[in-house]
Design an enzyme around this catalytic site. Sequence first.
Site, PDB file in Angstrom:
ATOM      1  N   GLU A 117       0.825  -1.209   0.000  1.00 16.84           N
ATOM      2  CA  GLU A 117       0.000   0.000   0.000  1.00 16.84           C
ATOM      3  C   GLU A 117       0.860   1.260   0.000  1.00 16.84           C
ATOM      4  O   GLU A 117       0.524   2.247  -0.666  1.00 16.84           O
ATOM      5  CB  GLU A 117      -0.935   0.001   1.215  1.00 16.84           C
ATOM      6  CG  GLU A 117      -1.986  -1.095   1.207  1.00 16.84           C
ATOM      7  CD  GLU A 117      -3.066  -0.897   0.158  1.00 16.84           C
ATOM      8  OE1 GLU A 117      -3.082   0.166  -0.487  1.00 16.84           O
ATOM      9  OE2 GLU A 117      -3.897  -1.814  -0.024  1.00 16.84           O
ATOM     10  N   ARG A 121       0.423   3.842  -3.099  1.00  9.94           N
ATOM     11  CA  ARG A 121      -0.261   5.085  -2.741  1.00  9.94           C
ATOM     12  C   ARG A 121       0.718   6.234  -2.483  1.00  9.94           C
ATOM     13  O   ARG A 121       0.557   7.327  -3.016  1.00  9.94           O
ATOM     14  CB  ARG A 121      -1.128   4.878  -1.501  1.00  9.94           C
ATOM     15  CG  ARG A 121      -2.247   3.866  -1.674  1.00  9.94           C
ATOM     16  CD  ARG A 121      -3.339   4.105  -0.653  1.00  9.94           C
ATOM     17  NE  ARG A 121      -4.122   2.920  -0.374  1.00  9.94           N
ATOM     18  CZ  ARG A 121      -5.216   2.900   0.364  1.00  9.94           C
ATOM     19  NH1 ARG A 121      -5.647   4.010   0.920  1.00  9.94           N
ATOM     20  NH2 ARG A 121      -5.887   1.769   0.572  1.00  9.94           N
ATOM     21  N   ASP A 264      -4.389  -9.725  -8.559  1.00  6.27           N
ATOM     22  CA  ASP A 264      -4.807  -8.797  -9.607  1.00  6.27           C
ATOM     23  C   ASP A 264      -3.689  -7.955 -10.230  1.00  6.27           C
ATOM     24  O   ASP A 264      -3.405  -8.046 -11.423  1.00  6.27           O
ATOM     25  CB  ASP A 264      -5.930  -7.887  -9.091  1.00  6.27           C
ATOM     26  CG  ASP A 264      -5.615  -7.261  -7.723  1.00  6.27           C
ATOM     27  OD1 ASP A 264      -4.537  -7.529  -7.169  1.00  6.27           O
ATOM     28  OD2 ASP A 264      -6.457  -6.493  -7.223  1.00  6.27           O
ATOM     29  N   GLU A 376     -12.398   0.364  -9.592  1.00  2.45           N
ATOM     30  CA  GLU A 376     -12.016  -0.535 -10.686  1.00  2.45           C
ATOM     31  C   GLU A 376     -13.069  -0.603 -11.798  1.00  2.45           C
ATOM     32  O   GLU A 376     -12.724  -0.707 -12.983  1.00  2.45           O
ATOM     33  CB  GLU A 376     -11.721  -1.932 -10.146  1.00  2.45           C
ATOM     34  CG  GLU A 376     -10.408  -2.070  -9.410  1.00  2.45           C
ATOM     35  CD  GLU A 376     -10.451  -1.513  -7.986  1.00  2.45           C
ATOM     36  OE1 GLU A 376      -9.375  -1.348  -7.372  1.00  2.45           O
ATOM     37  OE2 GLU A 376     -11.573  -1.241  -7.494  1.00  2.45           O
ATOM     38  N   THR A 462      -1.428   1.094 -10.783  1.00  5.99           N
ATOM     39  CA  THR A 462      -2.642   0.465 -10.247  1.00  5.99           C
ATOM     40  C   THR A 462      -3.416   1.419  -9.346  1.00  5.99           C
ATOM     41  O   THR A 462      -4.585   1.204  -9.070  1.00  5.99           O
ATOM     42  CB  THR A 462      -2.290  -0.829  -9.485  1.00  5.99           C
ATOM     43  OG1 THR A 462      -3.469  -1.606  -9.284  1.00  5.99           O
ATOM     44  CG2 THR A 462      -1.636  -0.523  -8.136  1.00  5.99           C
TER      45      THR A 462
END
Length: 826
Positions: A117, A121, A264, A376, A462
């Site tokens: 993360e 981010r 993913d 998404e 992403t």
Amino acid sequence: MLLKTLLITSLLGWVKCQDSQIMTLEEKTVIRDQIVEMFDHAYGSYMKNAYPADELMPLSCRGESPGPGAQQRFSLTLIDTLDTLVVLNKLDEFEDAVRKVVTDVRLDNDVVVSVFETNIRVLGGLLGGHVMADLLQQRGERMQWYRDELLHMAKELGHRLLPAFNTTSGLPYPKVNLRYGVLNPLSRTGTESDTCTACAGTMILEFAALSRLSGESVFEEHARKALDVLWQRRQKGSDLVGTVINIHNEEWVRRESGVGAGIDSYYEYLMKAYILLGDNVFLERFNIHYSAIMKYISQPPLLLNVHMHNPTVSVRSWMDSLLAFFPGLQVLRGDLKPAIETHEMLYQVTKQHKFLPEAFTAEFRVHWGQHLLRPEFAESTYYLYKATGDPYYLRVGQSIVEKLNAYARVPCGFAAVQDVRTGMHEDRMDSFFLAEMFKYLYLLFSEKSQLPIDIDDYIFTTEAHLLPVSLSITKPPYQRNHTETVPLPQEEDLFTHSCPSMETLFPNNPSFAKTIRDSYKYLTGVGRAVHPVPVRDIDLPFHDNGMEPVEFLKSMGISLTPLNEDHKGVYLVKLVAEVSQAPEEEEVVPHVVQLISPPFLGRTVITAGPAKFGMDLTKQEHGVKGSIAKASPYTACVPVDNAAQLKGHIAVALRGDCMFAVKARHLQDAGAIGVIFIDHREGSNSQDTPLFQMVGDGDSTEDLTLPLVFLFSQEGAVLTSALKENHNVDVLLLPKERQLGHGKIEKPAGMNIKLRLAEEGELEDGAARGPTLEFVLEKDGMILKEVEQEAQHKQFCTEATEEDRTEPYSADSSQNTNSNSAPDHC
């Protein structure tokens, strides 16, 4: 003439249908302005009520409270939003935000963070912000004071993440302490042994960009090494990877393979690493994986997880919302047909439930009702519109905007939905909502000329951060990396090494996408008009002596009738299908945690949810009794360090950071005799939120034998307060109906009652006149024995005949009978 009329009518109908989807520039402008207003509302609420905290709590109108695993003092939402401000042309706000980040944010805090993360981010946000700041500075319009401060911060953060890669395999630890690293005694981490595939495989874009921009190759080196390990550990027979891997011995811990949570962005980053870096090895690996996905996981329009070693069998019947990114990735691959199919399925689910539930079944029922405002689905909608130019996807985007405003907007921003079935809000607004959702929605409704940058010059990470595709040519690749090369897949298609074009995908057929969508238009049943299904005759040619297939079809419930002599050997086939109602959602049996030690003595009873694995408390006559003790660490995502205190006790652990089954194994290994999980979401309670059954981690949970129950936050506070105030607290775990002090529920006396309408004058003198309902009791349906006189018995037998006009009804449903005949003994 009639044929011409029909043809013209059909064409006009088609044009009218197409026109209904067309969106004018004025409409797009209105929606785009609406998106900007929504962004202002969300971003303004964060800056006013939460900054410098990481995230906004929109129901409380304050910054996020510190909690287990929380990333504090990053000003996470501000960093995550930097390049979104530029895309939305809010350049004044962007410059002000960069100043705040440079001035206020420190990266040397004593805090344990998620490597994954923090990379996507924070590091991604700093890099995207730097790229935008550098661009604006070069134009000479703004940011003339900027001296690469964001890049320097990104480099510092990169070095603080590097200790996570200090493993024998090269796979990173899932967590790192920003001040003390991993192995330092003060780090409070480093005991983890597992990480998810996406966690290890979603570093290459940010780390490679950092290396290319800073000139320090060490970051790209480590990210490439992690990808090498995942590639080498794929299942060679299926070319699939699992969900969780051991970072020390490289063995798979969870062998479930799919395209959703846990895997993913690994696939996403293989494709995008090729686009960003121009390295063929990433495309070759992606193509091999993609062929395996389409062979085993894709069941259009569904994407169902399989076992990597036995991929022909689905291992679960539900899908998670994170797979909604996959149609967008398929667009990049050029495989539009399955992208359109899966996207349409997802759209139908949003029509049924307003938002995508966090997980939903293959029958499109809710499996896990939470919705975290994930972007998404909007991302894939944007990609499909870019690829097709089909205005249908503008209408899909419009529906996203409308539902966010109708069901998620609150006075202090936008709130996640605790359960799509109830519409209850959750006090959180994740940073990705500002970083991704508004970026994709704004781009969807914007013309290229309306954007301050050429969006085609960038690749989305992403987290939707923007990295320039020119990196591969403006910065030379690091020459000493050891990325494994692989042979090309044997079967290649048109788009294996090239981008798709509209002419190739839709040759003279603008309705191509619509014809695909129409097959799934009423997939969930929403919007379908109810019409009787017409009976169709199907002619199947059989040889004269073909009785074997005929008999075989009959054995399947298909009856065949020979046609006339003119069609000898041809049978009329009648298909007899039994249509059954889809099963309702599984009933959740309420459990309780009953406090039985003094001073409670059974009077304090807390409602709890059960688990689908572990000991079945409904089969334990007296439940499970024991003293409670809190796990340390409280989340129990790693082996606990207070096993001595937990042995022989019922452990109390906090939900979050890992799967329930992982926590349960750690606590069972420590010797606990039961587990009570407490929700980590502040303020949740069983009155406002439906109980649910905890599920396993996708692998076998047969090894878990201890009882497990779940308490919402408010109910859990009762338990923890009791433990804090009393030295010893004994509890009983059992189904609610068996709690101590509950009288045994007596089974009601059942009886069959027949009603019949007696004609006037039929009853004896003194009875009411006019049509009368007469109750007739049948002895066979009664639990209570009654003694009746012979005359009454004869009357009963006479009246309980087949001429009675109503079916018998039993007060006890288990005693119900559909027979109208008199009892056998009459």
